[in-house]
Scaffold this motif. Sequence first.
Motif, PDB file in Angstrom:
ATOM      1  N   PRO A   7      15.592  38.816 143.404  1.00  0.00           N
ATOM      2  CA  PRO A   7      16.348  37.601 143.985  1.00  0.00           C
ATOM      3  C   PRO A   7      15.322  36.483 144.026  1.00  0.00           C
ATOM      4  N   ASN A   8      14.036  36.617 144.005  1.00  0.00           N
ATOM      5  CA  ASN A   8      12.868  35.453 144.346  1.00  0.00           C
ATOM      6  C   ASN A   8      12.595  35.006 143.281  1.00  0.00           C
ATOM      7  N   GLN A   9      13.074  35.776 142.023  1.00  0.00           N
ATOM      8  CA  GLN A   9      12.688  35.168 140.469  1.00  0.00           C
ATOM      9  C   GLN A   9      13.240  34.111 139.974  1.00  0.00           C
ATOM     10  N   THR A  10      12.353  32.922 139.493  1.00  0.00           N
ATOM     11  CA  THR A  10      13.045  31.950 138.768  1.00  0.00           C
ATOM     12  C   THR A  10      13.040  31.906 137.559  1.00  0.00           C
ATOM     13  N   VAL A  11      13.997  31.259 136.814  1.00  0.00           N
ATOM     14  CA  VAL A  11      14.341  31.135 135.399  1.00  0.00           C
ATOM     15  C   VAL A  11      14.539  29.685 134.916  1.00  0.00           C
ATOM     16  N   THR A  12      14.113  29.409 133.610  1.00  0.00           N
ATOM     17  CA  THR A  12      14.568  28.114 133.151  1.00  0.00           C
ATOM     18  C   THR A  12      15.698  28.213 132.486  1.00  0.00           C
ATOM     19  N   VAL A  13      16.773  27.143 132.864  1.00  0.00           N
ATOM     20  CA  VAL A  13      18.054  27.069 132.541  1.00  0.00           C
ATOM     21  C   VAL A  13      18.380  25.835 131.650  1.00  0.00           C
ATOM     22  N   ASN A  14      18.642  25.952 130.451  1.00  0.00           N
ATOM     23  CA  ASN A  14      18.670  25.027 129.230  1.00  0.00           C
ATOM     24  C   ASN A  14      19.872  24.658 129.085  1.00  0.00           C
ATOM     25  N   GLU A  15      20.181  23.291 129.323  1.00  0.00           N
ATOM     26  CA  GLU A  15      21.784  22.884 128.941  1.00  0.00           C
ATOM     27  C   GLU A  15      21.774  21.974 127.713  1.00  0.00           C
ATOM     28  N   THR A  16      22.566  22.162 126.693  1.00  0.00           N
ATOM     29  CA  THR A  16      22.925  21.112 125.732  1.00  0.00           C
ATOM     30  C   THR A  16      24.160  20.671 125.645  1.00  0.00           C
ATOM     31  N   ARG A  17      24.295  19.489 125.369  1.00  0.00           N
ATOM     32  CA  ARG A  17      25.670  19.061 125.175  1.00  0.00           C
ATOM     33  C   ARG A  17      25.796  18.335 123.720  1.00  0.00           C
ATOM     34  N   GLU A  18      26.637  18.859 123.042  1.00  0.00           N
ATOM     35  CA  GLU A  18      26.810  18.023 121.716  1.00  0.00           C
ATOM     36  C   GLU A  18      28.182  17.440 121.876  1.00  0.00           C
ATOM     37  N   VAL A  19      28.409  15.982 121.410  1.00  0.00           N
ATOM     38  CA  VAL A  19      29.419  15.177 121.410  1.00  0.00           C
ATOM     39  C   VAL A  19      29.537  14.882 120.078  1.00  0.00           C
ATOM     40  N   ARG A  20      30.891  15.046 119.559  1.00  0.00           N
ATOM     41  CA  ARG A  20      31.326  14.765 118.341  1.00  0.00           C
ATOM     42  C   ARG A  20      32.610  13.971 118.374  1.00  0.00           C
ATOM     43  N   VAL A  21      32.620  13.190 117.529  1.00  0.00           N
ATOM     44  CA  VAL A  21      33.952  12.497 116.943  1.00  0.00           C
ATOM     45  C   VAL A  21      34.418  12.721 115.649  1.00  0.00           C
ATOM     46  N   ASN A  22      35.322  13.058 115.249  1.00  0.00           N
ATOM     47  CA  ASN A  22      35.693  13.338 113.791  1.00  0.00           C
ATOM     48  C   ASN A  22      34.798  14.171 113.046  1.00  0.00           C
ATOM     49  N   GLY A  23      34.363  15.349 113.746  1.00  0.00           N
ATOM     50  CA  GLY A  23      33.112  16.249 113.324  1.00  0.00           C
ATOM     51  C   GLY A  23      31.731  15.764 113.412  1.00  0.00           C
ATOM     52  N   ALA A  24      31.469  14.475 113.566  1.00  0.00           N
ATOM     53  CA  ALA A  24      30.210  13.771 113.552  1.00  0.00           C
ATOM     54  C   ALA A  24      29.413  13.798 114.665  1.00  0.00           C
ATOM     55  N   LEU A  25      28.433  14.345 114.893  1.00  0.00           N
ATOM     56  CA  LEU A  25      27.494  14.508 116.075  1.00  0.00           C
ATOM     57  C   LEU A  25      27.184  12.893 116.540  1.00  0.00           C
ATOM     58  N   VAL A  26      27.427  12.398 117.633  1.00  0.00           N
ATOM     59  CA  VAL A  26      26.978  11.058 118.055  1.00  0.00           C
ATOM     60  C   VAL A  26      26.176  11.213 119.462  1.00  0.00           C
ATOM     61  N   ALA A  27      26.228  12.418 119.869  1.00  0.00           N
ATOM     62  CA  ALA A  27      25.016  12.458 121.105  1.00  0.00           C
ATOM     63  C   ALA A  27      24.759  13.930 121.347  1.00  0.00           C
ATOM     64  N   ASN A  28      23.632  13.990 121.790  1.00  0.00           N
ATOM     65  CA  ASN A  28      22.956  15.626 121.833  1.00  0.00           C
ATOM     66  C   ASN A  28      22.054  15.785 123.009  1.00  0.00           C
ATOM     67  N   GLY A  55      38.982   7.344 119.348  1.00  0.00           N
ATOM     68  CA  GLY A  55      39.508   8.727 118.967  1.00  0.00           C
ATOM     69  C   GLY A  55      39.076   9.691 120.097  1.00  0.00           C
ATOM     70  N   THR A  56      39.384  10.896 119.699  1.00  0.00           N
ATOM     71  CA  THR A  56      39.374  12.003 120.586  1.00  0.00           C
ATOM     72  C   THR A  56      37.813  12.551 120.527  1.00  0.00           C
ATOM     73  N   TYR A  57      37.030  12.824 121.215  1.00  0.00           N
ATOM     74  CA  TYR A  57      35.459  13.193 121.462  1.00  0.00           C
ATOM     75  C   TYR A  57      35.756  14.680 121.892  1.00  0.00           C
ATOM     76  N   GLU A  58      34.914  15.584 121.414  1.00  0.00           N
ATOM     77  CA  GLU A  58      34.648  16.974 121.661  1.00  0.00           C
ATOM     78  C   GLU A  58      33.367  17.016 122.126  1.00  0.00           C
ATOM     79  N   VAL A  59      33.272  17.681 123.474  1.00  0.00           N
ATOM     80  CA  VAL A  59      31.741  17.832 123.939  1.00  0.00           C
ATOM     81  C   VAL A  59      31.980  19.497 124.067  1.00  0.00           C
ATOM     82  N   THR A  60      30.765  19.991 123.632  1.00  0.00           N
ATOM     83  CA  THR A  60      30.484  21.406 123.477  1.00  0.00           C
ATOM     84  C   THR A  60      29.082  21.545 124.253  1.00  0.00           C
ATOM     85  N   THR A  61      29.465  22.356 125.619  1.00  0.00           N
ATOM     86  CA  THR A  61      28.215  22.518 126.383  1.00  0.00           C
ATOM     87  C   THR A  61      27.828  23.987 126.258  1.00  0.00           C
ATOM     88  N   THR A  62      26.561  23.758 126.074  1.00  0.00           N
ATOM     89  CA  THR A  62      25.750  25.259 126.053  1.00  0.00           C
ATOM     90  C   THR A  62      24.760  25.523 127.225  1.00  0.00           C
TER      91      THR A  62
END
Length: 79
Positions: A7-28, A55-62
């Motif tokens: 319970p005292n252990q620390t870990v690194t959490v990485n978050e990535t968001r891929e923002v796409r419109v019409n399949g094209a990556l516009v932000a990461n 249009g409709t943008y998709e955001v995939t969060t990892t």
Amino acid sequence: TVLTPNPNQTVTVNETREVRVNGALVANPTTSFTRTNGTFTSALPITLPANATRGTYEVTTTVAVGDRSSRGLTTFAVR
């Protein structure tokens, strides 16, 4: 939620968001945090230019810790 054998252990959490419109990556945008055991929330503003494509943008969060990851998908509209 972060759960480790120690319970005292620390870990690194990485978050990535891929923002796409019409399949094209516009932000990461990516972020990293050091966490101990517990439940956390995260918010990351996504700024688009004033002339962003309508249009409709998709955001995939990892969220990843080591070799473990989880993904989610959401959408928003630019009108």
